[in-house]
Design an enzyme around this catalytic site. Structure first.
Site, PDB file in Angstrom:
ATOM      1  N   GLU A 156      13.743 -43.527  21.226  1.00  0.00           N
ATOM      2  CA  GLU A 156      13.381 -43.607  22.647  1.00  0.00           C
ATOM      3  C   GLU A 156      13.874 -42.401  23.448  1.00  0.00           C
ATOM      4  O   GLU A 156      14.609 -42.525  24.420  1.00  0.00           O
ATOM      5  CB  GLU A 156      13.906 -44.923  23.246  1.00  0.00           C
ATOM      6  CG  GLU A 156      13.308 -46.141  22.558  1.00  0.00           C
ATOM      7  CD  GLU A 156      13.833 -47.470  23.096  1.00  0.00           C
ATOM      8  OE1 GLU A 156      14.620 -47.456  24.062  1.00  0.00           O
ATOM      9  OE2 GLU A 156      13.450 -48.519  22.540  1.00  0.00           O
ATOM     10  N   ASN A 197      11.412 -42.517  16.754  1.00  0.00           N
ATOM     11  CA  ASN A 197      10.877 -43.842  17.050  1.00  0.00           C
ATOM     12  C   ASN A 197      10.814 -44.045  18.561  1.00  0.00           C
ATOM     13  O   ASN A 197      11.709 -43.625  19.291  1.00  0.00           O
ATOM     14  CB  ASN A 197      11.813 -44.892  16.419  1.00  0.00           C
ATOM     15  CG  ASN A 197      11.268 -46.297  16.446  1.00  0.00           C
ATOM     16  OD1 ASN A 197      10.151 -46.539  16.006  1.00  0.00           O
ATOM     17  ND2 ASN A 197      12.056 -47.235  16.936  1.00  0.00           N
ATOM     18  N   HIS A 233       5.883 -53.100  20.635  1.00  0.00           N
ATOM     19  CA  HIS A 233       6.216 -54.267  21.466  1.00  0.00           C
ATOM     20  C   HIS A 233       5.062 -54.466  22.456  1.00  0.00           C
ATOM     21  O   HIS A 233       5.017 -53.843  23.518  1.00  0.00           O
ATOM     22  CB  HIS A 233       7.533 -54.040  22.208  1.00  0.00           C
ATOM     23  CG  HIS A 233       8.725 -53.925  21.300  1.00  0.00           C
ATOM     24  ND1 HIS A 233       9.126 -54.962  20.479  1.00  0.00           N
ATOM     25  CD2 HIS A 233       9.588 -52.898  21.077  1.00  0.00           C
ATOM     26  CE1 HIS A 233      10.201 -54.586  19.802  1.00  0.00           C
ATOM     27  NE2 HIS A 233      10.495 -53.342  20.141  1.00  0.00           N
ATOM     28  N   GLU A 262       8.505 -52.080  15.000  1.00  0.00           N
ATOM     29  CA  GLU A 262       9.134 -53.196  15.722  1.00  0.00           C
ATOM     30  C   GLU A 262       8.076 -54.117  16.321  1.00  0.00           C
ATOM     31  O   GLU A 262       8.170 -54.523  17.487  1.00  0.00           O
ATOM     32  CB  GLU A 262      10.059 -52.661  16.824  1.00  0.00           C
ATOM     33  CG  GLU A 262      11.114 -51.694  16.331  1.00  0.00           C
ATOM     34  CD  GLU A 262      12.007 -51.151  17.436  1.00  0.00           C
ATOM     35  OE1 GLU A 262      12.117 -51.831  18.482  1.00  0.00           O
ATOM     36  OE2 GLU A 262      12.585 -50.066  17.254  1.00  0.00           O
ATOM     37  N   ASP A 264       5.982 -56.917  17.803  1.00  0.00           N
ATOM     38  CA  ASP A 264       5.906 -58.290  18.291  1.00  0.00           C
ATOM     39  C   ASP A 264       4.904 -58.308  19.440  1.00  0.00           C
ATOM     40  O   ASP A 264       4.653 -57.287  20.071  1.00  0.00           O
ATOM     41  CB  ASP A 264       7.269 -58.871  18.717  1.00  0.00           C
ATOM     42  CG  ASP A 264       8.046 -57.996  19.682  1.00  0.00           C
ATOM     43  OD1 ASP A 264       7.428 -57.251  20.474  1.00  0.00           O
ATOM     44  OD2 ASP A 264       9.291 -58.041  19.651  1.00  0.00           O
TER      45      ASP A 264
END
Length: 552
Positions: A156, A197, A233, A262, A264
């Site tokens: 990030e 990432n 996400h 990641e 979801d």
């Protein structure tokens, strides 16, 4: 260049997640179907349920070929005090993975969050030294362990606008900390795959383009960036990101591996069948995008059961983001992932019911909003969404798709009659019958009646904002234009936070976009594009519409 640790060490893992196999049995676990595609399917694991719940351990071991430590490998867990390292939680994850023939992705070495205060208070020289030592110790601890195959080296580094995040790392060390971190990781393990990432970089937008440019620049400098991680996400209320497969491919063309790290997909609670079906479609679309890109190594779901999801604690009123519910029951999202990896095994042949007659509103020269009564689905795969078509006789073009019982059509022609109908679709691809026709006529004013038109597309959305790109400006006249102005209105509470390829000014909620020198001249039928980013209140899903265009 990424090297395997050794042929001997990796040989035992090849069967599970590297080499394509014969077609998997339709009822096989996810990892078997993923292996048949040459991909991994992973999950982030938490140490407490891994130690205490047999059902958690069984699913984690049976379904997944890759694991990521949800928190146990982060800085605050591995080096809470300077020079004092603790690998107990991380070792628990690695031991479990080794016992179950899984690979481990290390997460994460350098991040602005979950880093102890003692690091943040250091001066530049001491901070750089601490970072290099931390990477050396943590990566070095697993350098000879064939189970740990890759690392998120930096995490990030961009803010939501695609600018460098003004974290304590950046403020103290400048952008050079990124290259230094990768070089330290390579020195600690010459064989691990090293990744950068970030979130909201799944589709093509300003932030992912900033990431693309950074990775390209780093690799040109010889910095060992081996792969790019797209966190994934997502939320069903903000729409599916645009051009995910194309975005993966453009990074792959730089020579890096890509992966979804990641994943979801949350929803506004409570759950219902329609939300579950939309969520399942999003999961399926992510898997299919990865399958279509050779350089996409696989997908890691950020957890697997709603029982231990981070979402409800972070996004008020939202949840149900994972493929198992809180009672470890498989959800439609699990079936979607399974069937996408298996190549489609659904036996659902029952189409949804026919939608209600669409009603048109908010009609402009180039747009209109349609709403209709929702369909239901009883075939088992769930209602996935709707297709909207224009009635034209022999061939009816599709005007758009929606996951809900409404849509705003854009890019329409001015002063034109449209007859439209809607068909529902389910998770197995079955289509309902045609709804009754709705008829409306676009207006002659605004963008459709002048020498140019403007249409905007929402490219990606998240909890607090969205990116509109492209806004396409087209010369609809018979002679060239020199300069253009596009006007549109932001919903109440929305604020402009960035733009590109045009000069944007605000007057209340009214936004005016003016051409720049290099894109002002448009020949007849020629077009150009610009884009912008907006911040909005959490939970608000509105976006602008009704763009008007004029030539000076």
């Amino acid at each position: 260049m990424f090297l395997f640790r050794s042929l001997t060490a990796v040989a035992a893992l090849l069967i599970v997640f590297l080499l394509p196999t014969t077609p998997a049995d339709a009822s096989a676990p996810l990892r078997v179907h993923a292996a048949s595609r040459g991909k991994f399917i992973g999950a982030a694991l938490a140490t407490t349920p891994l130690a205490n719940e047999s059902q958690y351990r069984t699913i984690a071991a049976t379904e997944f070929s890759q694991v990521t430590a949800e928190n146990a490998m982060k800085w605050d867990s591995t080096e809470p005090s300077q020079g004092q390292f603790n690998f107990s939680g991380a070792d628990q994850i690695v031991t479990f993975a080794t016992q179950n023939n899984q690979q481990v992705h290390g997460h994460t070495l350098v991040w602005h969050s979950q880093t102890p205060g003692w690091v943040q208070s250091l001066g530049a020289t001491a901070m750089r030294s601490a970072m290099q030592n931390h990477i050396s110790q943590v990566v070095g601890h697993y350098a000879n362990n064939a189970t740990v195959t890759s690392w998120d080296v930096v995490n990030e580094v961009f803010d939501d606008n695609g600018n460098m995040r003004t974290s304590f790392w950046y403020n103290t060390l400048g952008q050079s900390y990124i290259a230094d971190a990768f070089r330290a990781a390579r020195a600690a393990d010459s064989n691990a795959r090293l990744c950068i990432n970030d979130y909201n970089v799944e589709g093509i937008n300003a932030k992912s383009t900033a990431m693309y440019n950074l990775v390209s620049s780093l690799r040109q400098q010889g910095v060992p960036v081996d792969c790019v991680g797209f966190q994934g996400h997502l939320a069903i209320q903000y729409g599916f990101p645009g051009q995910v497969q194309q975005n993966m491919q453009r990074f792959a063309d730089l020579g890096v591996q890509v992966r979804v790290t990641e994943l979801d997909i949350r929803m506004i609670m409570p759950r219902d069948a329609t939300k579950d079906a939309t969520q399942a479609t999003y999961y399926r679309d992510v898997v299919n995008a990865c399958i279509a890109v050779t350089a996409c190594a696989g997908i890691t779901i950020w957890g697997f059961t709603d029982k231990y999801s981070w979402v409800p604690d972070t996004f008020s009123g939202q949840g149900a983001a994972l493929i198992y519910d809180a009672s470890y029951q498989q959800k439609p999202a699990y079936t979607a992932v399974h069937d996408a990896l298996a190549g489609g095994t659904s036996t659902d042949t029952t189409p949804p019911t026919t939608p209600g007659t669409p009603a048109a509103s908010n009609i402009t020269a180039n747009s209109a909003t349609l709403t209709w009564t929702a369909s239901t689905d009883s075939g088992g795969s769930g209602l996935a969404g709707y297709n909207v078509y224009r009635e034209q006789g022999t061939t009816d073009p599709q005007l758009g798709q929606s996951s809900t019982a409404s849509i705003t059509l854009t890019g329409l022609s001015a002063a034109t009659q449209y007859q439209v109908y809607v068909r529902a679709r389910d998770g197995a691809g079955n289509l309902s019958g045609n709804s009754a026709l709705a008829t409306f006529t676009t207006t002659t004013g605004g963008s459709g009646g002048g020498p140019c038109t403007a249409t905007g597309t929402v490219q990606t959305q998240w909890a607090g904002g969205y990116v509109v790109q492209p806004v396409t400006v087209t010369n609809t006249g018979s002679s060239a234009i020199n300069g253009w102005t596009v006007t549109f209105t932001l919903p109440a509470g929305h604020t402009l936070s960035g733009s590109w390829n045009a000069t944007l000014t605000s007057s209340g909620q009214t936004i005016t976009a003016k051409s720049l020198g290099y894109n002002a001249n448009l020949a007849p039928a020629a077009s150009t594009t610009f884009g912008f980013q907006v911040s909005r209140p959490a939970g608000d899903t509105a976006t602008p519409s009704g763009y008007t265009c004029a030539s000076p």
